[in-house]
Design a protein around this motif. Sequence first.
Motif, PDB file in Angstrom:
ATOM      1  N   TRP A 101       0.831  -1.204   0.000  1.00 23.89           N
ATOM      2  CA  TRP A 101       0.000   0.000   0.000  1.00 23.89           C
ATOM      3  C   TRP A 101       0.871   1.262   0.000  1.00 23.89           C
ATOM      4  O   TRP A 101       0.594   2.212  -0.717  1.00 23.89           O
ATOM      5  CB  TRP A 101      -0.925  -0.021   1.215  1.00 23.89           C
ATOM      6  CG  TRP A 101      -1.956   1.072   1.177  1.00 23.89           C
ATOM      7  CD1 TRP A 101      -1.852   2.325   1.688  1.00 23.89           C
ATOM      8  CD2 TRP A 101      -3.245   0.985   0.574  1.00 23.89           C
ATOM      9  NE1 TRP A 101      -2.990   3.032   1.462  1.00 23.89           N
ATOM     10  CE2 TRP A 101      -3.875   2.238   0.771  1.00 23.89           C
ATOM     11  CE3 TRP A 101      -3.942  -0.028  -0.093  1.00 23.89           C
ATOM     12  CZ2 TRP A 101      -5.161   2.508   0.319  1.00 23.89           C
ATOM     13  CZ3 TRP A 101      -5.212   0.240  -0.539  1.00 23.89           C
ATOM     14  CH2 TRP A 101      -5.810   1.489  -0.352  1.00 23.89           C
ATOM     15  N   TRP A 102       1.956   1.250   0.849  1.00 24.78           N
ATOM     16  CA  TRP A 102       2.804   2.439   0.951  1.00 24.78           C
ATOM     17  C   TRP A 102       4.086   2.340   0.110  1.00 24.78           C
ATOM     18  O   TRP A 102       4.879   3.272   0.079  1.00 24.78           O
ATOM     19  CB  TRP A 102       3.163   2.697   2.407  1.00 24.78           C
ATOM     20  CG  TRP A 102       2.020   3.304   3.172  1.00 24.78           C
ATOM     21  CD1 TRP A 102       1.511   4.550   3.033  1.00 24.78           C
ATOM     22  CD2 TRP A 102       1.238   2.660   4.185  1.00 24.78           C
ATOM     23  NE1 TRP A 102       0.460   4.745   3.895  1.00 24.78           N
ATOM     24  CE2 TRP A 102       0.261   3.586   4.623  1.00 24.78           C
ATOM     25  CE3 TRP A 102       1.247   1.395   4.778  1.00 24.78           C
ATOM     26  CZ2 TRP A 102      -0.675   3.301   5.600  1.00 24.78           C
ATOM     27  CZ3 TRP A 102       0.321   1.119   5.755  1.00 24.78           C
ATOM     28  CH2 TRP A 102      -0.641   2.059   6.152  1.00 24.78           C
ATOM     29  N   PRO A 168      -5.062   0.680 -12.847  1.00 27.75           N
ATOM     30  CA  PRO A 168      -4.622   1.993 -12.369  1.00 27.75           C
ATOM     31  C   PRO A 168      -4.190   1.903 -10.903  1.00 27.75           C
ATOM     32  O   PRO A 168      -4.717   1.065 -10.151  1.00 27.75           O
ATOM     33  CB  PRO A 168      -5.872   2.871 -12.528  1.00 27.75           C
ATOM     34  CG  PRO A 168      -6.755   2.138 -13.462  1.00 27.75           C
ATOM     35  CD  PRO A 168      -6.459   0.681 -13.302  1.00 27.75           C
ATOM     36  N   PRO A 169      -3.208   2.713 -10.461  1.00 20.85           N
ATOM     37  CA  PRO A 169      -2.728   2.633  -9.079  1.00 20.85           C
ATOM     38  C   PRO A 169      -3.833   2.716  -8.042  1.00 20.85           C
ATOM     39  O   PRO A 169      -3.769   2.040  -7.009  1.00 20.85           O
ATOM     40  CB  PRO A 169      -1.775   3.824  -8.986  1.00 20.85           C
ATOM     41  CG  PRO A 169      -1.331   4.057 -10.387  1.00 20.85           C
ATOM     42  CD  PRO A 169      -2.481   3.710 -11.257  1.00 20.85           C
ATOM     43  N   SER A 170      -4.857   3.491  -8.314  1.00 24.20           N
ATOM     44  CA  SER A 170      -5.943   3.631  -7.340  1.00 24.20           C
ATOM     45  C   SER A 170      -6.709   2.330  -7.142  1.00 24.20           C
ATOM     46  O   SER A 170      -7.277   2.075  -6.068  1.00 24.20           O
ATOM     47  CB  SER A 170      -6.912   4.734  -7.783  1.00 24.20           C
ATOM     48  OG  SER A 170      -7.451   4.418  -9.075  1.00 24.20           O
ATOM     49  N   ALA A 171      -6.733   1.489  -8.163  1.00 23.48           N
ATOM     50  CA  ALA A 171      -7.418   0.193  -8.063  1.00 23.48           C
ATOM     51  C   ALA A 171      -6.463  -0.945  -7.770  1.00 23.48           C
ATOM     52  O   ALA A 171      -6.841  -1.941  -7.135  1.00 23.48           O
ATOM     53  CB  ALA A 171      -8.177  -0.091  -9.362  1.00 23.48           C
ATOM     54  N   ARG A 173      -3.776  -1.186  -5.826  1.00 20.12           N
ATOM     55  CA  ARG A 173      -3.402  -1.416  -4.436  1.00 20.12           C
ATOM     56  C   ARG A 173      -4.476  -2.145  -3.644  1.00 20.12           C
ATOM     57  O   ARG A 173      -4.183  -3.158  -2.989  1.00 20.12           O
ATOM     58  CB  ARG A 173      -3.050  -0.078  -3.770  1.00 20.12           C
ATOM     59  CG  ARG A 173      -1.749   0.521  -4.295  1.00 20.12           C
ATOM     60  CD  ARG A 173      -1.500   1.888  -3.690  1.00 20.12           C
ATOM     61  NE  ARG A 173      -0.291   2.494  -4.235  1.00 20.12           N
ATOM     62  CZ  ARG A 173       0.111   3.725  -3.959  1.00 20.12           C
ATOM     63  NH1 ARG A 173      -0.613   4.491  -3.152  1.00 20.12           N
ATOM     64  NH2 ARG A 173       1.220   4.209  -4.491  1.00 20.12           N
ATOM     65  N   PRO A 174      -5.714  -1.709  -3.661  1.00 23.14           N
ATOM     66  CA  PRO A 174      -6.727  -2.469  -2.904  1.00 23.14           C
ATOM     67  C   PRO A 174      -6.940  -3.886  -3.426  1.00 23.14           C
ATOM     68  O   PRO A 174      -7.169  -4.809  -2.646  1.00 23.14           O
ATOM     69  CB  PRO A 174      -7.996  -1.625  -3.047  1.00 23.14           C
ATOM     70  CG  PRO A 174      -7.755  -0.700  -4.187  1.00 23.14           C
ATOM     71  CD  PRO A 174      -6.291  -0.467  -4.217  1.00 23.14           C
TER      72      PRO A 174
END
Length: 634
Positions: A101-102, A168-171, A173-174
């Motif tokens: 996540w980080w 996409p990075p926003s999707a 990671r989760p």
Amino acid sequence: MSRLITQRRFAPLFWTQALGALNDNLLRTLLLLVLVFAALPDDPARQGLATNLVVGLFILPFLLFSAWGGALADRVDKQRLIRRLKLFELGIMLLAAAVVWWESRLLLYGLLLLMGVQSALFGPVKYAILPQHLSPTELVRGNAWVGFGTFAAILAGTLLAGLVATLPPSAARPVAVLALVGVAVTGLAASLLIPPAPSSASEEVPRHPFSTTWAVLADSMRARQLLPAMLGISAFWFLGTCYLTLLPAWASQVAGGQASAFNLLLGAFALGVGAGAMLCARLSAGRLELGLVVLGALLMGSGGLWLAGASPLTLSAATWGELLLQLGFWRMLAALGLVGIGGGLYIVPLYTLIQMLSREQHRARMIAANNIFNALLMLAAALFGMLMLGVADVGLPIFVASLGGIALLIGLGLLVRGPRPLLRLLIFALVHLIYRLKFRGRHHIPARGAALVVCNHVSFMDALVIGGASPRPLRFLMDRPIYESPWLNWWFRIVGAIPVDADRRDPGSVRRALDEVSHALRHGEVVMLFPEGRLTPDGDIHRFRRGLDIILARDPVPVVPAGLAGLWGSWTSHQGGRALTKWPRRIRARVALYFGEPLSPQEARCAMLEVRVRELKAEADGWALPAPAARSEA
């Protein structure tokens, strides 16, 4: 075969190890994408260095912790150890979720080490627990399912990581976090259903992880029956590591499809290994069939040479659809699939051999030693690739050809050293084509140690059917005229048949034969006898001769009775004329072979055994000859 995967004594372990392998490869591939390709997008030299570092960090724990894992698995309940290791995996994945996540790259390298430690500790226990929950005739099937699950998980983990990387990075990671934690939780839940597997060892649990390595390696070097199998498995991982590390370069330089080509080629290899493992279980039919090791090595070699001769495709970043329209790409898929099938046939019997021949108290330690050898050969594979492609710069086709050549040399070396296993396999496959075979009670033949098997004698095919049905290699005591049959003498010599003749025709023949039988039994072999001493002239069982009592007086061993039905009336029997002088009239006739419970040396007397063999033959007749018309089969 499919029933095993639905039973509690095996299914939870299968899903536990498969989900663990899936998480291993998902996390490792994600870390490679973050540590290597995302961090160093335009620096191939540093990418190669970082990739080797990632691989080294994963393999290092196998060298340091495998022995401790084996010692733990031998001295504690394997069920409890697996559950604790799955809890450890869940903790790693929770930490990995936070790190992904980080994107803390320094901690990512630490995660690789932790993941390697968990895999090193889990490796010995997952193979050592199988013989406690499966019978000897089920071990090959169990190992085949484990092999299939492992390579299917490797493929699924790699493809899932690639899919996450395209989001996409926003999707991304989760999705990555949910996948890592979800798979770990599911694997932990599966481990809670594994039945207990208590230890039979009385030694204390070692507290220092590194103190057991040399002791485990020393034990493995003294296990002369097991060491060749360990080295053989390590040779597979050497070749497999080489293929897996060259696939990205092959996909971009030869296949022209980059990510699309890599995924398809990896799928062909991984699914090939899984299919080969399942085919091994099918061909073995409950036996430890070492002839498949030779066949597998030869197939790996042939597939490697076939792949090396593939012409480069004139494509650039082709899609899956474009690649699958290319005949040359199908050749690459078929070649890698053949390599994988050969690998599955090759590796499953070797793992089964280690499980069957290891002492229960030290079984996990032997598997741990095997894992250490595997890790060493995987490091050697990385060095070999660097030498061939970097220093010597021979090019990918020659590198692949060298891998095919190594596999062929292994197969030919095994064939020259001992042709019996492969010939036995081929002969039994031929018998399967000629007859519809049914076996019952093969588990009554002891998994180890000396034993006698006695059966009625119907035809010249009896030895081939019984030898193929037995879970262990058999030595045959047979009448010399049968042994000297021009059709089958070559086979009887290869399998170590022991001819015997009447003293009036060959003075001293009986004594020499009995000495050879005694020698075989005292070396822990299984010897097959036809106590009638000749082929039946009328289809009935005739009086058993006294040679059986003489053998048991010299070497009191368990005796397994067997009844054979369905071969009377075939061209290799005496019905309608002398055997081998008639033409076959029908193929795919029913043949049944039933083994009974072993009798102790004190119980096993000729009269008692003759009664038991008659009973087994009558039961076998019920399947082999269901109707009077069937009795005239050929």
